[in-house]
Every structure is written in C-alpha cells, then in structure tokens.
Design a protein around this motif. Sequence first.
Motif, PDB file in Angstrom:
ATOM      1  N   VAL A 296      14.010   6.310   3.738  1.00  0.00           N
ATOM      2  CA  VAL A 296      15.216   5.648   4.264  1.00  0.00           C
ATOM      3  C   VAL A 296      16.393   5.737   3.293  1.00  0.00           C
ATOM      4  CG1 VAL A 296      13.889   4.063   5.708  1.00  0.00           C
ATOM      5  CG2 VAL A 296      14.461   3.399   3.365  1.00  0.00           C
ATOM      6  N   MET A 297      16.247   6.569   2.277  1.00  0.00           N
ATOM      7  CA  MET A 297      17.331   6.714   1.310  1.00  0.00           C
ATOM      8  C   MET A 297      18.596   7.196   2.012  1.00  0.00           C
ATOM      9  SD  MET A 297      17.287   8.766  -2.310  1.00  0.00           S
ATOM     10  CE  MET A 297      15.986   7.680  -2.894  1.00  0.00           C
ATOM     11  N   GLY A 298      19.693   6.527   1.751  1.00  0.00           N
ATOM     12  CA  GLY A 298      20.958   6.887   2.382  1.00  0.00           C
ATOM     13  C   GLY A 298      21.216   6.153   3.682  1.00  0.00           C
ATOM     14  N   SER A 299      20.209   5.469   4.196  1.00  0.00           N
ATOM     15  CA  SER A 299      20.372   4.714   5.443  1.00  0.00           C
ATOM     16  C   SER A 299      20.679   3.249   5.120  1.00  0.00           C
ATOM     17  CB  SER A 299      19.096   4.788   6.285  1.00  0.00           C
ATOM     18  OG  SER A 299      18.800   6.126   6.635  1.00  0.00           O
ATOM     19  N   ASP A 300      21.491   2.638   5.958  1.00  0.00           N
ATOM     20  CA  ASP A 300      21.877   1.247   5.709  1.00  0.00           C
ATOM     21  C   ASP A 300      21.883   0.454   7.014  1.00  0.00           C
ATOM     22  OD1 ASP A 300      22.639  -0.941   4.198  1.00  0.00           O
ATOM     23  OD2 ASP A 300      24.782  -0.542   4.457  1.00  0.00           O
ATOM     24  N   ASP A 301      20.861   0.694   7.846  1.00  0.00           N
ATOM     25  CA  ASP A 301      20.762  -0.041   9.107  1.00  0.00           C
ATOM     26  C   ASP A 301      19.639  -1.066   9.016  1.00  0.00           C
ATOM     27  OD1 ASP A 301      18.529   1.547   9.123  1.00  0.00           O
ATOM     28  OD2 ASP A 301      19.178   2.805  10.788  1.00  0.00           O
ATOM     29  N   ARG A 302      19.404  -1.772  10.105  1.00  0.00           N
ATOM     30  CA  ARG A 302      18.399  -2.835  10.101  1.00  0.00           C
ATOM     31  C   ARG A 302      16.981  -2.272   9.958  1.00  0.00           C
ATOM     32  NH1 ARG A 302      20.506  -7.712  11.567  1.00  0.00           N
ATOM     33  NH2 ARG A 302      18.538  -8.524  12.358  1.00  0.00           N
ATOM     34  N   PHE A 303      16.743  -1.115  10.508  1.00  0.00           N
ATOM     35  CA  PHE A 303      15.429  -0.515  10.369  1.00  0.00           C
ATOM     36  C   PHE A 303      15.124  -0.180   8.908  1.00  0.00           C
ATOM     37  CE2 PHE A 303      12.669   3.252  10.156  1.00  0.00           C
ATOM     38  CZ  PHE A 303      11.525   2.726  10.743  1.00  0.00           C
ATOM     39  N   SER A 304      16.090   0.399   8.223  1.00  0.00           N
ATOM     40  CA  SER A 304      15.874   0.742   6.811  1.00  0.00           C
ATOM     41  C   SER A 304      15.705  -0.512   5.969  1.00  0.00           C
ATOM     42  CB  SER A 304      17.033   1.588   6.281  1.00  0.00           C
ATOM     43  OG  SER A 304      18.263   0.883   6.342  1.00  0.00           O
ATOM     44  N   THR A 305      16.374  -1.600   6.352  1.00  0.00           N
ATOM     45  CA  THR A 305      16.203  -2.875   5.651  1.00  0.00           C
ATOM     46  C   THR A 305      14.767  -3.365   5.812  1.00  0.00           C
ATOM     47  OG1 THR A 305      18.517  -3.503   5.965  1.00  0.00           O
ATOM     48  CG2 THR A 305      16.955  -5.284   5.516  1.00  0.00           C
ATOM     49  N   LYS A 306      14.230  -3.216   7.006  1.00  0.00           N
ATOM     50  CA  LYS A 306      12.844  -3.600   7.277  1.00  0.00           C
ATOM     51  C   LYS A 306      11.883  -2.763   6.435  1.00  0.00           C
ATOM     52  CE  LYS A 306      11.814  -4.680  11.528  1.00  0.00           C
ATOM     53  NZ  LYS A 306      11.253  -6.057  11.513  1.00  0.00           N
ATOM     54  N   VAL A 307      12.136  -1.473   6.357  1.00  0.00           N
ATOM     55  CA  VAL A 307      11.285  -0.575   5.573  1.00  0.00           C
ATOM     56  C   VAL A 307      11.326  -0.945   4.094  1.00  0.00           C
ATOM     57  CG1 VAL A 307      10.949   1.807   4.814  1.00  0.00           C
ATOM     58  CG2 VAL A 307      11.474   1.330   7.212  1.00  0.00           C
ATOM     59  N   ARG A 308      12.511  -1.194   3.571  1.00  0.00           N
ATOM     60  CA  ARG A 308      12.635  -1.545   2.154  1.00  0.00           C
ATOM     61  C   ARG A 308      11.948  -2.871   1.849  1.00  0.00           C
ATOM     62  NH1 ARG A 308      18.056   0.459   3.164  1.00  0.00           N
ATOM     63  NH2 ARG A 308      18.262   2.545   2.234  1.00  0.00           N
ATOM     64  N   ASN A 309      11.979  -3.785   2.799  1.00  0.00           N
ATOM     65  CA  ASN A 309      11.299  -5.057   2.588  1.00  0.00           C
ATOM     66  C   ASN A 309       9.789  -4.855   2.483  1.00  0.00           C
ATOM     67  OD1 ASN A 309      11.213  -7.925   2.319  1.00  0.00           O
ATOM     68  ND2 ASN A 309      10.573  -8.086   4.457  1.00  0.00           N
ATOM     69  N   VAL A 310       9.244  -3.999   3.332  1.00  0.00           N
ATOM     70  CA  VAL A 310       7.813  -3.702   3.283  1.00  0.00           C
ATOM     71  C   VAL A 310       7.444  -3.066   1.945  1.00  0.00           C
ATOM     72  CG1 VAL A 310       6.002  -2.224   4.264  1.00  0.00           C
ATOM     73  CG2 VAL A 310       7.520  -3.526   5.773  1.00  0.00           C
ATOM     74  N   ALA A 311       8.343  -2.275   1.412  1.00  0.00           N
ATOM     75  CA  ALA A 311       8.075  -1.564   0.160  1.00  0.00           C
ATOM     76  C   ALA A 311       8.307  -2.419  -1.077  1.00  0.00           C
ATOM     77  CB  ALA A 311       8.941  -0.302   0.087  1.00  0.00           C
ATOM     78  N   THR A 312       8.529  -3.700  -0.893  1.00  0.00           N
ATOM     79  CA  THR A 312       8.729  -4.622  -2.013  1.00  0.00           C
ATOM     80  C   THR A 312       7.391  -5.033  -2.615  1.00  0.00           C
ATOM     81  OG1 THR A 312      10.734  -5.501  -0.982  1.00  0.00           O
ATOM     82  CG2 THR A 312       9.710  -6.844  -2.704  1.00  0.00           C
ATOM     83  N   SER A 313       7.298  -5.039  -3.937  1.00  0.00           N
ATOM     84  CA  SER A 313       6.062  -5.432  -4.619  1.00  0.00           C
ATOM     85  C   SER A 313       5.999  -6.942  -4.794  1.00  0.00           C
ATOM     86  CB  SER A 313       5.980  -4.757  -5.998  1.00  0.00           C
ATOM     87  OG  SER A 313       5.963  -3.353  -5.869  1.00  0.00           O
ATOM     88  N   ASP A 314       4.784  -7.451  -4.876  1.00  0.00           N
ATOM     89  CA  ASP A 314       4.564  -8.890  -5.026  1.00  0.00           C
ATOM     90  C   ASP A 314       3.399  -9.109  -5.973  1.00  0.00           C
ATOM     91  OD1 ASP A 314       4.040 -11.573  -4.857  1.00  0.00           O
ATOM     92  OD2 ASP A 314       3.968 -11.654  -2.675  1.00  0.00           O
ATOM     93  N   GLY A 315       3.689  -9.550  -7.170  1.00  0.00           N
ATOM     94  CA  GLY A 315       2.659  -9.701  -8.185  1.00  0.00           C
ATOM     95  C   GLY A 315       1.651 -10.805  -7.929  1.00  0.00           C
ATOM     96  N   LEU A 316       1.967 -11.725  -7.008  1.00  0.00           N
ATOM     97  CA  LEU A 316       1.066 -12.849  -6.757  1.00  0.00           C
ATOM     98  C   LEU A 316       0.323 -12.736  -5.425  1.00  0.00           C
ATOM     99  CD1 LEU A 316       3.150 -15.945  -7.965  1.00  0.00           C
ATOM    100  CD2 LEU A 316       1.088 -15.002  -9.016  1.00  0.00           C
ATOM    101  N   GLU A 317       0.430 -11.602  -4.754  1.00  0.00           N
ATOM    102  CA  GLU A 317      -0.127 -11.501  -3.414  1.00  0.00           C
ATOM    103  C   GLU A 317      -1.642 -11.679  -3.360  1.00  0.00           C
ATOM    104  OE1 GLU A 317       1.144  -7.723  -2.085  1.00  0.00           O
ATOM    105  OE2 GLU A 317      -0.316  -6.599  -3.250  1.00  0.00           O
ATOM    106  N   ASN A 318      -2.327 -11.445  -4.462  1.00  0.00           N
ATOM    107  CA  ASN A 318      -3.787 -11.565  -4.466  1.00  0.00           C
ATOM    108  C   ASN A 318      -4.277 -12.907  -5.019  1.00  0.00           C
ATOM    109  OD1 ASN A 318      -4.142  -8.893  -3.499  1.00  0.00           O
ATOM    110  ND2 ASN A 318      -3.813  -8.106  -5.559  1.00  0.00           N
TER     111      ASN A 318
END
Length: 269
Positions: free
Chosen positions: A109-131
């Motif tokens: 989604v590099m270069g994209s700035d729509d709602r779909f790309s925002t959703k994708v970037r959110n999924v790709a966010t790391s979370d150190g406490l998820e486990n």
Amino acid sequence: MKKTISIAIAAMLCMSGAFAVEGNRPNSSEQVEYIQLGAEQIAQIRKDYIAGRYNNFLRKMDHSYDEAIDKEQILGLGKMRRGAIDLNNWHEGVNKIKEETNRELIQAVMGSDDRFSTKVRNVATSDGLENLFVVYRQMQPGTGKNADENALIAIDLEYEYKAIHLDQPKTDISKDLNIQDLHYALKMEQMDKILLATQSFVDAELKNAIHQFAKDLDARLARHIDLLDLRKLTLEKNTDPVKIRVATIMQSHYEKIQELARSYLASNR
C-alpha cells in the motif's frame, strides 16, 4: 495438543493475543463500498458499552455462566485444558512470519492514502504485549503459581465459556444487537474484570503489564476487525491490483502459519 495449538494459532492470527475475539464477523462483500475502519467500529461499541446498551446481554451471560457452574460444565471445560506449556518456539516462528507479512503489507500500500490502505497499515502494526494472556488460556483452574495467576485463569475460563455460549444457536440475543459486537463487548467487560482483580495482585510486574495491555485494548480489538476484513479478501474476487496483492499476501501468511502448526504438532506429539 491440537486444542492448545489451535488456540495459539487463533491468538496469533488475530494479532491480539489470548484476548482474541471468538466468533466470525458476517460477510460484508454485499455491503456498500464505503470502508469502515476497525477503530471506528470499536469506538462505537465502546460508546454503547459505556452507555449500558449491552448490560442486559452481559447479565444474561452471567446467569448462563452461573448455571454452567452448577451443572459442572465449567469444571469440564477447565479439564479440557492441557496445562501450561512452553510456547516460546511457537511464538518465535509465528513472529518471524508476521514480521515478513507486515513488511509485505506496508510495501503493497506504499503511496496509497485511502481508507483501505489505512486498514492494511493498522493490521501491519506490531504489538509487544499481544501474547500476555496466551499462557493462561492453556491452564486449568487453580494451577497457577500464585493467587494472581489463578485469578487470571479463572477469568479467562469464564469468558471462554461466555464466548462459546454466545455462538450457540439457541442463545437468547436481542435482534437489535450484532453478535460480533457482543463478542467485543465481552472482551471489554473481561478487561474491566481483570483490572478489578489486579487491585489485590502482589506481582507488581504482572500488574503493570496488564494495565499497559488495557490501555491498548481498543486498538487491539480494532486491529482484529481490520484483520478479519483483510482475510475476507482471500475469499472474494477483486479487480483492484492493490487488493489483489494484499489478498495474495494474506493467503501466503495463513499457509505459512498452517505449515508451522503442522511442523510444531509433529515435533510435540
């Protein structure tokens, strides 16, 4: 072992640790094209939760849980747990796959700035406490190393039962409520109950980790919604090249996780 691994897989795929939401969201492929972000959906559920919209449902869940205790159904559910096992190798393998997937999603989604790309970037966010809570989902009641852990195990078992009960066809749910929203409301209440329990915790490090986890709960639940939306792309026909690329990445991710699970099961029989 299969039950243990299936829980771990679900937790990691949902990217929300043992606090992953049960159930399946309805297919939205026939809905309007407007893309709603997970954060927006969770914000509305949180608002309704605070306003008391789910109170009647939550009290019904309490009543069902109390009845299950009386009938020793909770005892039976608890005995199905294998007990605490070392999942370090599993988590290490999954994290490597997730890191690769996240890099590919960001690139897609590099270069994209729509709602779909925002959703994708959110999924790709790391979370150190998820486990943080994964291990307690494996443990039988009363097998924790101290009272703090036993409290977490008991709460986890309670909400495991409630999530299972919610998905039963005969569960009495008001027609104006969405089943998946109710799963998220259960997670919000579960977190509130855990925070209440931590008031008597002796383990300061665990207590602090839980409070940090709670601060990001809604973001974690929102990421779960966005992840499920991306997963649906693998089941739909798309003409948009970005969505096709994202769907391919997600399908590859699940295949790698499944292969890891097969290998893990084979080496832990």
